[in-house]
Write an enzyme that holds these catalytic residues in place. Structure first.
Site, PDB file in Angstrom:
ATOM      1  N   GLU A 118      26.793 -12.421 -16.205  1.00  0.00           N
ATOM      2  CA  GLU A 118      26.505 -14.179 -15.887  1.00  0.00           C
ATOM      3  C   GLU A 118      27.090 -14.694 -17.607  1.00  0.00           C
ATOM      4  OE1 GLU A 118      22.257 -14.532 -15.540  1.00  0.00           O
ATOM      5  OE2 GLU A 118      22.053 -12.578 -14.661  1.00  0.00           O
ATOM      6  N   LYS A 120      27.331 -16.858 -20.346  1.00  0.00           N
ATOM      7  CA  LYS A 120      26.392 -17.022 -21.871  1.00  0.00           C
ATOM      8  C   LYS A 120      26.643 -17.975 -22.271  1.00  0.00           C
ATOM      9  CE  LYS A 120      24.350 -15.082 -26.441  1.00  0.00           C
ATOM     10  NZ  LYS A 120      24.746 -16.536 -26.796  1.00  0.00           N
ATOM     11  N   ASP A 122      26.255 -22.012 -24.072  1.00  0.00           N
ATOM     12  CA  ASP A 122      25.847 -22.080 -25.249  1.00  0.00           C
ATOM     13  C   ASP A 122      25.286 -23.621 -24.880  1.00  0.00           C
ATOM     14  OD1 ASP A 122      26.442 -22.510 -28.065  1.00  0.00           O
ATOM     15  OD2 ASP A 122      28.004 -23.774 -28.359  1.00  0.00           O
ATOM     16  N   TYR A 227      18.412 -18.582 -14.950  1.00  0.00           N
ATOM     17  CA  TYR A 227      18.799 -17.417 -15.147  1.00  0.00           C
ATOM     18  C   TYR A 227      17.530 -16.171 -15.441  1.00  0.00           C
ATOM     19  CZ  TYR A 227      18.374 -17.741 -19.851  1.00  0.00           C
ATOM     20  OH  TYR A 227      17.819 -17.546 -21.067  1.00  0.00           O
ATOM     21  N   LYS A 321      29.998 -10.907 -26.272  1.00  0.00           N
ATOM     22  CA  LYS A 321      30.579 -12.122 -27.005  1.00  0.00           C
ATOM     23  C   LYS A 321      32.196 -12.181 -27.009  1.00  0.00           C
ATOM     24  CE  LYS A 321      26.960 -14.307 -29.278  1.00  0.00           C
ATOM     25  NZ  LYS A 321      27.106 -14.964 -30.638  1.00  0.00           N
ATOM     26  N   CYS A 415      64.327 -34.185 -46.744  1.00  0.00           N
ATOM     27  CA  CYS A 415      63.710 -33.016 -46.241  1.00  0.00           C
ATOM     28  C   CYS A 415      64.233 -31.642 -46.864  1.00  0.00           C
ATOM     29  CB  CYS A 415      64.942 -33.158 -45.196  1.00  0.00           C
ATOM     30  SG  CYS A 415      65.401 -31.895 -43.718  1.00  0.00           S
ATOM     31  N   CYS A 418      67.476 -30.221 -45.246  1.00  0.00           N
ATOM     32  CA  CYS A 418      69.060 -30.686 -46.197  1.00  0.00           C
ATOM     33  C   CYS A 418      68.970 -31.853 -46.832  1.00  0.00           C
ATOM     34  CB  CYS A 418      69.149 -31.236 -44.427  1.00  0.00           C
ATOM     35  SG  CYS A 418      68.609 -33.076 -43.800  1.00  0.00           S
ATOM     36  N   CYS A 437      62.782 -36.448 -40.893  1.00  0.00           N
ATOM     37  CA  CYS A 437      64.379 -36.206 -41.085  1.00  0.00           C
ATOM     38  C   CYS A 437      65.471 -36.936 -40.099  1.00  0.00           C
ATOM     39  CB  CYS A 437      64.991 -34.935 -41.146  1.00  0.00           C
ATOM     40  SG  CYS A 437      66.255 -34.809 -41.625  1.00  0.00           S
ATOM     41  N   CYS A 442      71.044 -32.156 -39.422  1.00  0.00           N
ATOM     42  CA  CYS A 442      69.596 -31.209 -40.141  1.00  0.00           C
ATOM     43  C   CYS A 442      69.298 -29.120 -39.366  1.00  0.00           C
ATOM     44  CB  CYS A 442      68.360 -31.734 -40.583  1.00  0.00           C
ATOM     45  SG  CYS A 442      67.151 -30.611 -40.520  1.00  0.00           S
TER      46      CYS A 442
HETATM   47 ZN   LIG Z   1      66.746 -32.388 -42.731  1.00  0.00          ZN
END
Ligand SMILES: [Zn+2]
Length: 674
Positions: A118, A120, A122, A227, A321, A415, A418, A437, A442
């Site tokens: 079954e 579980k 929460d 249950y 679990k 960057c 680059c 960038c 690049c």
């Molecule tokens: Zn770049």
């Protein structure tokens, strides 16, 4: 109406409302609208108020909530409320069975147990007491021996009966929970009122059941999954038809008008339970409620009783679990990553930790604003979470554990790949949260673009993993997406770390990717805002890729699921000359299949067989033409064949076609069908 008639009317209304409660809240099959239900309820309420001698504390009318109370009374449970032991993997689950079998063997019991798996949920455990068929009390679990009396609040919950169809006395155990969408709704209202928000559905359920005003509880839409049935020993001895298995018990609860979770499975053995468990690790995220594992129970009541209890728990059941999805770990460093669109993402470098079944050492921090919001610093201990496919993320910081030398992160101005200056970009009317960038050449962006291109949801070239792409890119073997399709076995097998076999595998997986559905190709291009679902939404509306690339802004933004932002990104992608150049090199290598073209095709669902030599088309060209128009080509004639496309020659297939009364057509007839 005279007194007698009023009494009859009240009785009828109560029965009718109870029947519709079960249809709606237990079976999810309402037969009357909410409005009709409510108006019947109001009539009952009014009659009861005007005629207090017909008052019943268990009338459906009490579900709107009674008077405000000033505190919760303590309740001593008549049956001790145990909790289950936990296991975390299949081996531990098998060990649990082994221990039980040893005990049963000592008692000379040869029967092997079956199991019920079954969910579980929460939520919050509630203990409901019924006497002679009437609901008399509800309590929280508390410490297992003493809980709190929440009877008036539970009376408002529509997923449990207040009066049972039979005059039985027992205790029903259930889990009170709330839907994710109710959490959203309630939090939205609380935000407006400036109240603290509930962190999750469990907190919301707990907070709701502890309201002192049952009328508030009535508006909150609490659900209860029943249950378990428990009876005190002397009660049980009085009942002869007590369920003999857990599954029968659940069926009994459902028959009595309780809401019982249908997502469960009777398993012949633990292997079956394991399969069910694995299925639910992912599936649980699609549910209305939170699930943190399965509860595996021995189905046979007799074996369950025989096994008895340890100091803490019943031996016959165990909580299995799911892998942890929230853990704590240490933040070792923050680096930045350049994405394929140029977006700069700060990345948390973490002390490796097991999360949701895999080891995690990196997590996204999204952007600079998020780092500021969390106030996370290098050296901090942080909470990390993952849900479904989502990338792990840091969502909380333990400030009390912060070391003195913890360092504040400073976002770079240039960057890391680059060295171009980074800046925020305009997205619609707003400035982006992320820095970008903007350098189109690049290298880091190119590499990320290639990794995205070959990814599973894109071209799905599984032979080209991230590492290999990086290597090939670094040595200049791959320069852009189209260059992937020019790779040869010879290019690869001489490289360090690659042999003949690995080279063949890579080439084979590139070959396999040449036929690709339109939506996957569109996704693979890595156009800003065009994720998997958006790509699917767009592809549905076009017969081929060319149509998409030429589509105007109005047409694109009119598609459901495609906003102006996406339409904008598409149009500017296709207007860019270097993208046009790339596509011109790339597309001739591919066969892009549009599902729309197939479904819309004149030959959709028609099956063809080809025989003999056709006057103009080669066999492959004919096959292509049929498939492009939604038809199918098979090798031999059968009852399901629609047409035989016959050229010169081709003897036996012609005979078969005549035998099965299948229409024989020639090339020009095929062309006329289109
Ligand atoms: Zn770049």
């Amino acid at each position: 109406m005279n007194k007698k008639e009023i009494g009859i009317r009240i009785g009828e209304l109560r029965r009718l409302l109870e029947r519709h409660r079960i249809l709606y809240h237990v079976h999810d099959k309402p037969e009357i609208s909410d409005e009709v239900y409510d108006s019947l309820m109001r009539e009952l309420e009014k009659l009861e108020k005007e005629n207090p001698d017909f008052y019943s504390s268990l009338s459906p009318a009490v579900r709107i909530g009674g008077d405000v109370i000033d505190h919760f009374e303590k309740v001593t449970h008549t049956v001790k409320q145990w909790s289950f032991d936990n296991v975390f993997n299949f081996k531990e689950l098998l060990d649990w069975e082994e221990r039980n079998l040893t005990i049963l063997k000592k008692e000379n019991i040869k029967e092997t147990p079956t199991y019920v798996a079954e969910m579980k949920i929460d939520g919050l455990k509630v203990i409901l007491t019924y006497e002679d068929g009437n609901f008399v009390r509800a309590a929280t679990r508390g410490n297992g021996e003493i809980g709190e009396d929440i009877t008036e609040n539970i009376k408002t919950v529509k997923s449990i009966p207040l009066v049972l169809p039979e005059k039985v006395s027992f205790i029903v155990i259930g889990e009170a929970w709330m839907k994710k969408k109710d959490l959203e709704r309630i939090n939205k209202e609380r935000e407006k009122d400036g109240l603290a928000l509930y962190a999750n559905t469990r907190n919301l359920a707990a907070g709701t059941l502890r309201q002192l005003d049952p009328k508030i509880v009535a508006t909150r839409n609490i659900q209860i999954y029943a249950y378990d049935v428990e009876q005190t020993i002397d009660n049980r001895q009085k009942t002869t038809d007590y369920p003999k298995t857990q599954e029968e018990e659940l069926e009994l609860l459902s028959k009595f008008g309780f809401l019982v979770n249908k997502d469960r499975k009777v398993c012949k053995n633990l292997k079956e339970a394991q399969t069910f468990y694995e299925k639910w690790i992912e599936k649980r995220h699609t549910q209305d409620y939170g699930i943190d594992g399965l509860v595996i129970k021995i189905n046979e009541r007799k074996l369950w009783d025989e096994l008895g209890y340890t100091a803490k728990s019943p031996r016959g059941g165990i909580a299995y679990k799911f892998p942890a999805e929230v853990v704590a770990t240490k933040l070792l460093d923050i680096t930045v990553q350049v994405g394929r669109t140029g977006a700069i993402t700060p990345v948390a470098e973490l002390a490796p930790v097991l999360l949701a079944g895999s080891t995690v050492s990196r997590a996204t921090l999204h952007n600079e604003d998020e780092i500021k919001r969390l106030d996370v610093r290098v050296g901090d201990t942080v909470s990390l979470r993952k849900a479904g496919d989502v990338i792990p993320e840091i969502f909380d910081v333990f400030k009390e554990l912060r070391p003195k030398n913890a360092k504040t992160f400073v976002m770079p101005t240039n960057c890391p790949s680059c060295d171009s200056k980074l800046s925020r970009i305009q997205i619609g009317k707003e400035l982006s949260a992320a820095l970008y960038c903007l350098n189109k050449s690049c290298e880091a962006q190119h590499l990320e673009g290639l990794i995205h291109f070959v990814s599973k949801k894109g071209m799905n070239i599984d032979g080209l993993g991230e590492r290999i792409i990086e290597t090939f890119h670094d040595i200049g073997l791959i320069t852009d997406a189209s260059s992937i399709y020019k790779l040869t076995k010879e290019d690869i097998e001489g490289l360090e770390g690659f042999g003949e076999k690995s080279a063949s595998n890579i080439i084979a997986s590139i070959e396999n990717s040449r036929i690709v559905p339109l939506h996957r190709f569109l996704y693979s291009l890595g156009i800003r805002h065009v994720g998997e679902q958006t790509a699917k939404d767009i592809a549905k509306h076009f017969s081929n890729f060319k149509e998409i690339s030429e589509a105007r802004l109005e047409k694109l933004s009119g598609i459901e699921g495609v906003g102006e932002k996406v339409a904008d990104a598409l149009v500017s992608y296709f207007a860019n000359t270097s993208n046009q150049k790339l596509l011109a090199h790339l597309i001739p290598n591919l066969k892009i299949i549009s599902e729309k073209a197939i479904v819309d095709g004149k030959l959709f669902n028609k099956t063809f067989v080809i025989t003999g030599t056709l006057p103009k088309l080669s066999r492959d060209e004919a096959k292509d033409l049929i498939e492009k128009n939604g038809g199918k080509v098979t090798a031999s004639i059968s009852k399901s064949t629609d047409y035989l496309l016959a050229g010169e020659g081709g003897g036996s297939k012609r005979d078969d076609a005549i035998k099965f009364e299948i229409k024989i057509i020639d090339e020009s007839e095929l062309v006329n069908m289109l």
